[in-house]
Design a protein around this motif. Structure first.
Motif, PDB file in Angstrom:
ATOM      1  N   VAL A  33     -76.747 -45.006  -7.155  1.00  0.00           N
ATOM      2  CA  VAL A  33     -77.896 -45.856  -6.979  1.00  0.00           C
ATOM      3  C   VAL A  33     -77.516 -47.466  -7.069  1.00  0.00           C
ATOM      4  CG1 VAL A  33     -79.411 -44.400  -8.216  1.00  0.00           C
ATOM      5  CG2 VAL A  33     -78.092 -46.215  -9.639  1.00  0.00           C
ATOM      6  N   ARG A  34     -76.603 -47.675  -7.760  1.00  0.00           N
ATOM      7  CA  ARG A  34     -75.823 -48.965  -7.369  1.00  0.00           C
ATOM      8  C   ARG A  34     -75.010 -49.272  -6.119  1.00  0.00           C
ATOM      9  NH1 ARG A  34     -72.096 -48.464 -11.021  1.00  0.00           N
ATOM     10  NH2 ARG A  34     -73.262 -49.286 -12.831  1.00  0.00           N
ATOM     11  N   SER A  35     -74.537 -48.229  -5.471  1.00  0.00           N
ATOM     12  CA  SER A  35     -74.214 -48.398  -4.107  1.00  0.00           C
ATOM     13  C   SER A  35     -75.140 -48.880  -3.057  1.00  0.00           C
ATOM     14  CB  SER A  35     -73.569 -47.130  -3.577  1.00  0.00           C
ATOM     15  OG  SER A  35     -74.566 -46.140  -3.200  1.00  0.00           O
ATOM     16  N   ILE A  36     -76.643 -48.441  -3.232  1.00  0.00           N
ATOM     17  CA  ILE A  36     -77.487 -49.222  -2.490  1.00  0.00           C
ATOM     18  C   ILE A  36     -78.230 -50.367  -2.886  1.00  0.00           C
ATOM     19  CG2 ILE A  36     -77.779 -47.038  -1.261  1.00  0.00           C
ATOM     20  CD1 ILE A  36     -80.239 -46.339  -2.559  1.00  0.00           C
ATOM     21  N   GLY A  37     -77.811 -51.103  -3.926  1.00  0.00           N
ATOM     22  CA  GLY A  37     -78.279 -52.312  -4.510  1.00  0.00           C
ATOM     23  C   GLY A  37     -79.440 -51.810  -5.473  1.00  0.00           C
ATOM     24  N   LEU A  38     -79.585 -50.947  -5.885  1.00  0.00           N
ATOM     25  CA  LEU A  38     -80.700 -50.416  -7.203  1.00  0.00           C
ATOM     26  C   LEU A  38     -80.051 -50.868  -8.638  1.00  0.00           C
ATOM     27  CD1 LEU A  38     -82.162 -47.261  -5.995  1.00  0.00           C
ATOM     28  CD2 LEU A  38     -82.999 -49.551  -5.548  1.00  0.00           C
ATOM     29  N   ASP A  39     -81.001 -51.099  -9.542  1.00  0.00           N
ATOM     30  CA  ASP A  39     -80.563 -51.446 -10.692  1.00  0.00           C
ATOM     31  C   ASP A  39     -80.411 -50.024 -11.404  1.00  0.00           C
ATOM     32  OD1 ASP A  39     -80.229 -51.992 -13.582  1.00  0.00           O
ATOM     33  OD2 ASP A  39     -82.066 -52.891 -13.692  1.00  0.00           O
ATOM     34  N   ALA A  54     -68.315 -42.045   3.951  1.00  0.00           N
ATOM     35  CA  ALA A  54     -67.328 -41.935   2.947  1.00  0.00           C
ATOM     36  C   ALA A  54     -66.520 -40.572   2.810  1.00  0.00           C
ATOM     37  CB  ALA A  54     -67.641 -42.408   1.426  1.00  0.00           C
ATOM     38  N   GLU A  55     -67.066 -39.633   3.372  1.00  0.00           N
ATOM     39  CA  GLU A  55     -66.748 -38.266   3.480  1.00  0.00           C
ATOM     40  C   GLU A  55     -66.413 -37.994   2.007  1.00  0.00           C
ATOM     41  OE1 GLU A  55     -63.216 -38.418   6.328  1.00  0.00           O
ATOM     42  OE2 GLU A  55     -64.289 -38.623   7.913  1.00  0.00           O
ATOM     43  N   ARG A  56     -67.363 -38.069   1.106  1.00  0.00           N
ATOM     44  CA  ARG A  56     -67.231 -37.469   0.042  1.00  0.00           C
ATOM     45  C   ARG A  56     -68.177 -36.185  -0.157  1.00  0.00           C
ATOM     46  NH1 ARG A  56     -68.521 -42.613  -3.921  1.00  0.00           N
ATOM     47  NH2 ARG A  56     -68.360 -41.182  -5.480  1.00  0.00           N
ATOM     48  N   LYS A  57     -67.390 -35.060   0.272  1.00  0.00           N
ATOM     49  CA  LYS A  57     -68.161 -33.842   0.310  1.00  0.00           C
ATOM     50  C   LYS A  57     -68.635 -33.357  -0.694  1.00  0.00           C
ATOM     51  CE  LYS A  57     -64.881 -32.536   3.977  1.00  0.00           C
ATOM     52  NZ  LYS A  57     -63.789 -31.272   4.261  1.00  0.00           N
ATOM     53  N   ARG A  58     -67.832 -33.306  -1.805  1.00  0.00           N
ATOM     54  CA  ARG A  58     -68.696 -32.923  -3.321  1.00  0.00           C
ATOM     55  C   ARG A  58     -69.634 -33.857  -3.582  1.00  0.00           C
ATOM     56  NH1 ARG A  58     -66.518 -34.415  -9.154  1.00  0.00           N
ATOM     57  NH2 ARG A  58     -67.467 -36.405  -8.233  1.00  0.00           N
ATOM     58  N   ASP A  59     -69.572 -34.908  -3.706  1.00  0.00           N
ATOM     59  CA  ASP A  59     -71.048 -35.880  -4.141  1.00  0.00           C
ATOM     60  C   ASP A  59     -71.875 -35.748  -3.041  1.00  0.00           C
ATOM     61  OD1 ASP A  59     -69.116 -36.757  -5.770  1.00  0.00           O
ATOM     62  OD2 ASP A  59     -69.386 -38.910  -5.521  1.00  0.00           O
ATOM     63  N   ILE A  69     -78.453 -43.280   0.438  1.00  0.00           N
ATOM     64  CA  ILE A  69     -77.492 -42.641  -0.494  1.00  0.00           C
ATOM     65  C   ILE A  69     -76.732 -41.526   0.422  1.00  0.00           C
ATOM     66  CG2 ILE A  69     -76.830 -41.143  -2.423  1.00  0.00           C
ATOM     67  CD1 ILE A  69     -79.038 -42.755  -3.852  1.00  0.00           C
ATOM     68  N   ARG A  70     -77.391 -40.851   1.066  1.00  0.00           N
ATOM     69  CA  ARG A  70     -76.808 -39.893   1.920  1.00  0.00           C
ATOM     70  C   ARG A  70     -76.030 -40.382   2.966  1.00  0.00           C
ATOM     71  NH1 ARG A  70     -82.152 -36.250   2.646  1.00  0.00           N
ATOM     72  NH2 ARG A  70     -81.949 -34.795   0.901  1.00  0.00           N
ATOM     73  N   VAL A  71     -76.474 -41.400   3.558  1.00  0.00           N
ATOM     74  CA  VAL A  71     -75.490 -41.951   4.712  1.00  0.00           C
ATOM     75  C   VAL A  71     -74.094 -42.715   4.155  1.00  0.00           C
ATOM     76  CG1 VAL A  71     -75.335 -44.108   6.279  1.00  0.00           C
ATOM     77  CG2 VAL A  71     -77.676 -42.746   6.143  1.00  0.00           C
ATOM     78  N   ARG A  72     -74.390 -43.246   2.965  1.00  0.00           N
ATOM     79  CA  ARG A  72     -72.920 -43.956   2.337  1.00  0.00           C
ATOM     80  C   ARG A  72     -72.055 -42.775   2.152  1.00  0.00           C
ATOM     81  NH1 ARG A  72     -72.835 -49.147   0.676  1.00  0.00           N
ATOM     82  NH2 ARG A  72     -74.488 -50.207   1.265  1.00  0.00           N
ATOM     83  N   LEU A  73     -72.528 -41.569   1.510  1.00  0.00           N
ATOM     84  CA  LEU A  73     -71.604 -40.399   1.011  1.00  0.00           C
ATOM     85  C   LEU A  73     -71.099 -39.927   2.175  1.00  0.00           C
ATOM     86  CD1 LEU A  73     -73.725 -38.718  -1.927  1.00  0.00           C
ATOM     87  CD2 LEU A  73     -71.738 -40.370  -1.880  1.00  0.00           C
ATOM     88  N   GLU A  74     -71.887 -39.663   3.371  1.00  0.00           N
ATOM     89  CA  GLU A  74     -71.389 -39.010   4.668  1.00  0.00           C
ATOM     90  C   GLU A  74     -70.356 -39.858   5.106  1.00  0.00           C
ATOM     91  OE1 GLU A  74     -74.872 -38.457   6.975  1.00  0.00           O
ATOM     92  OE2 GLU A  74     -75.450 -36.676   6.102  1.00  0.00           O
TER      93      GLU A  74
END
Length: 210
Positions: free
Chosen positions: A145-151, A43-48, A36-41
């Motif tokens: 959680v959905r972004s990394i394929g979790l239910d 995407a440059e989603r600083k707040r998230d 999740i951290r890698v995806r947010l980084e």
């Protein structure tokens, strides 16, 4: 007139939890956290990213996390290494650490133009709402959680609260430490929250050789 017993009329409304997974939500695993951290980084989603990192480190309930103020974590131009807040549920203080990676993401978020003049660490989008709501936070958790394929039905805001303490307990077996970190007033609350059972106790016992 003869009395007739008629069958009771039952309400046919659909149960609120139909189709939902109810009960304790799963904690994230270390590989989930990093994914999740890698995806947010990327995407440059600083707040998230700052919100996700601090949710893991602080182990706070959602109601307390969304109301954090900048001054709670930031002073003299630096993000604090440790801080404390008064919990809404218990009205008692709880302390938590802010790791180096989390401090870096918070500093980047505070420096963002969107944070100019904001008292709250996670400001709301509308003038009548000073900070994001617990419902908004819950939606973000489902999205993460959905972004990394979790239910997403198996995870929630309490997953964030449980993630780090579950790892601490598995590595140390120290329930008292976990109780303090969660700000629980009773040990049995911590036991139920972690889902500690006899197998856990036996595994800890087996690792101690006298």
């Amino acid at each position: 007139m003869e009395n007739v017993n008629l069958p009771a009329i039952r309400d046919c409304r659909q149960p609120w939890n139909k189709g939902r997974v109810v009960g304790q939500k799963r904690p994230l695993l270390p590989n989930h956290v990093w994914a999740i951290r890698v995806r947010l980084e990327l995407a440059e989603r600083k707040r998230d990213l700052a919100l996700f990192n601090l949710a893991i480190d602080s182990k706070l309930r959602g109601c307390d996390l969304v109301k954090l103020e900048v001054a709670d974590v930031y002073a003299a131009g630096l993000v604090k290494e440790r801080t404390s807040i008064i919990q809404s549920k218990t009205d008692k203080p709880v302390r938590f650490e802010i790791s180096e990676g989390t401090r870096k993401s918070i500093a980047q978020w505070i420096a963002d133009p969107l944070m100019i003049g904001s008292k709250f660490l996670w400001p709301g989008r509308f003038h009548e709402r000073l900070h994001i709501s617990t419902r908004q936070y819950a939606r973000l958790v489902r999205e993460w959680v959905r972004s990394i394929g979790l239910d997403p039905t198996s995870y929630g805001t309490h997953s964030m609260r449980r993630t780090k303490v579950v790892q601490i307990y598995r590595k140390t077996g120290n329930l008292r430490a976990v109780q303090l970190l969660l700000g629980h007033t009773k040990m049995d609350s911590t036991v139920r929250y972690l889902g500690v059972d006899l197998e856990d106790a036996l595994s800890i016992a087996e690792s101690v050789d006298l």
